[in-house]
Design an enzyme around this catalytic site. Structure first.
Site, PDB file in Angstrom:
ATOM      1  N   CYS A 208       0.864  -1.177   0.000  1.00  0.00           N
ATOM      2  CA  CYS A 208       0.000   0.000   0.000  1.00  0.00           C
ATOM      3  C   CYS A 208       0.899   1.225   0.000  1.00  0.00           C
ATOM      4  O   CYS A 208       1.580   1.501   0.989  1.00  0.00           O
ATOM      5  CB  CYS A 208      -0.922   0.018   1.223  1.00  0.00           C
ATOM      6  SG  CYS A 208      -1.907   1.545   1.318  1.00  0.00           S
TER       7      CYS A 208
ATOM      8  N   MET B   4      -4.442   5.161  -5.386  1.00  0.00           N
ATOM      9  CA  MET B   4      -3.554   4.354  -4.564  1.00  0.00           C
ATOM     10  C   MET B   4      -2.124   4.829  -4.788  1.00  0.00           C
ATOM     11  O   MET B   4      -1.731   5.153  -5.908  1.00  0.00           O
ATOM     12  CB  MET B   4      -3.668   2.880  -4.937  1.00  0.00           C
ATOM     13  CG  MET B   4      -5.092   2.315  -4.844  1.00  0.00           C
ATOM     14  SD  MET B   4      -6.122   2.716  -6.267  1.00  0.00           S
ATOM     15  CE  MET B   4      -5.572   1.485  -7.431  1.00  0.00           C
TER      16      MET B   4
END
Length: 396
Positions: free
Chosen positions: A104, A318
């Site tokens: 992430c 993201m």
């Protein structure tokens, strides 16, 4: 009937970039959850509140979106030249599954601050004022991230005037360097372009054929031209997420793209690998109104980009997909490079549903093979709550 009491576990709830997650030090987890396996996954699922057939994660720390259903485990690194090992888990909302297949990028911004505050760095490494450089080993994908964390009075400085589109309030900026994000050993055979092409024709039975750039940089990503899939590139979440047919098409394309990238052998495996690859679509610059009501002008961006995460259009972008955008924009001929207008570039500004983001990348071609030394971007992070999470003792 006797019921097991709750187990109390030290944890910190943090925002990193445009995501939120529950952070743990490995040493604070129950012994059975300190290594990969069913016990660890069961514990983290219960912490977040999954699986939840209602899709709300009411009985846990999750926020019922892909951006808020996340966990992080940190430990001191034994790897030379690194300070901490960073393991990321994307927790499914309505199924009992934790996806460990990728990183992430947003929560990467919170890793350095958490490591410093959590005593995972030697005290002499932390200046009284200035910047603390934290070298992070991203254990999911075997890459190095360098975080430059602002320090004031010997503590992490969290407040500041850095605004990040997708986050309502200002904070201190954490500069991130993703080193060799497409180096040998990565997923999809280790190459930046797993098929050897900067553009492929992706055949998706029952859906169609699409020009696509399949890239492994930051995170495996499938880039499409928005026009080829009937989109404009200015879509907001509701435009895609409230269209079941569109979501089904994107998932079919993602599944077949994953096969072509060598990430899975059969499209049926995609359901158990939702975190990677990502699927995104891009378009040339155009003005639009972001989800906050802010006007994004075509003159202020190089291209439009939208990406899906865990089967839904992301509310911003993201961090790892932003790395992929920056790298792909630097490579001539990719779908992203064409949308950005071509030319030579080492940085790109793109418009996403919440606003704009700039990401830099140093890409070069050597012996006919594209490589990237680093990708750069600024994010922010903040502790939201710290203390203990509690889970029923018989949950793991």
């Amino acid at each position: 009937m006797t019921f097991a009491p709750q187990t109390r576990i030290a944890a910190t709830y943090m925002r990193g970039g445009t995501s939120k997650g529950v952070f743990f030090r490995l040493q604070d987890l129950p012994e059975s959850a300190r290594q990969p396996g069913a016990a660890r996954d069961a514990l983290l699922l219960r912490v977040i509140g999954s699986p939840d057939p209602y899709g709300k994660q009411i009985d846990g720390m999750g926020g019922a979106t892909s951006s808020t259903s996340k966990v992080v485990i940190l430990s001191p690194s034994a790897r030379p030249g690194h300070d901490v090992d960073y393991l990321f888990g994307q927790v499914a909302i309505d199924s009992a599954f934790v996806d460990w297949s990728g990183n992430c990028g947003n929560l990467s911004a919170a890793v350095g601050p958490f490591a410093i505050a959590g005593g995972l760095l030697a005290p002499e490494r932390i200046p009284a004022n200035g910047t603390c450089t934290v070298r992070i080993w991203q254990a999911n994908i075997g890459k190095t991230i360098v975080a430059h964390v602002p320090i004031a009075g010997g503590q992490v400085q969290e407040t500041g005037d850095f605004m990040l589109d997708g986050v309502a309030f200002p904070a201190a900026e954490v500069a991130l360097e993703f080193l060799d994000p497409a180096e040998e050993g990565g997923e999809g055979g280790g190459a930046m372009f797993p098929t050897g092409n900067v553009v492929d024709v992706l055949e998706v039975p029952g859906v169609g054929s699409f020009r696509a750039t399949l890239i492994n940089a930051g995170i495996p990503t499938i880039f499409l031209d928005a026009r080829d899939i009937g989109c404009t590139g200015t879509e907001l979440q509701g435009d895609i997420n409230e269209d079941p047919a569109a979501l089904a098409r994107f998932e079919a394309i993602r599944a077949w793209g994953a096969v072509k990238m060598g990430l899975i052998r059969d499209v049926a495996e995609a359901a158990r690998r939702q975190h990677t690859p990502k699927i995104a679509f891009v378009a040339p610059p155009a003005g639009y109104v972001a989800s906050s009501g802010k006007a994004v002008e075509a003159a202020d961006i190089d291209l439009l980009a939208r990406a899906l995460s865990m089967g839904r259009l992301h509310h911003a972008m993201m961090g790892t997909a932003a790395v992929a955008i920056g790298v792909a924009a630097a490579v001539p001929g990719t779908v992203v490079h064409r949308a950005a207008g071509g030319g030579t570039r080492d940085a790109v500004r793109f418009g996403h549903p919440s606003g704009m983001l700039r990401v830099g990348a140093e890409a070069r071609q050597e012996n006919g093979r594209w490589t990237v030394a680093r990708a750069l971007m600024g994010r922010s992070a903040r502790v939201l709550m710290e203390g203990w999470v509690r889970v029923p003792g018989d949950a793991f």
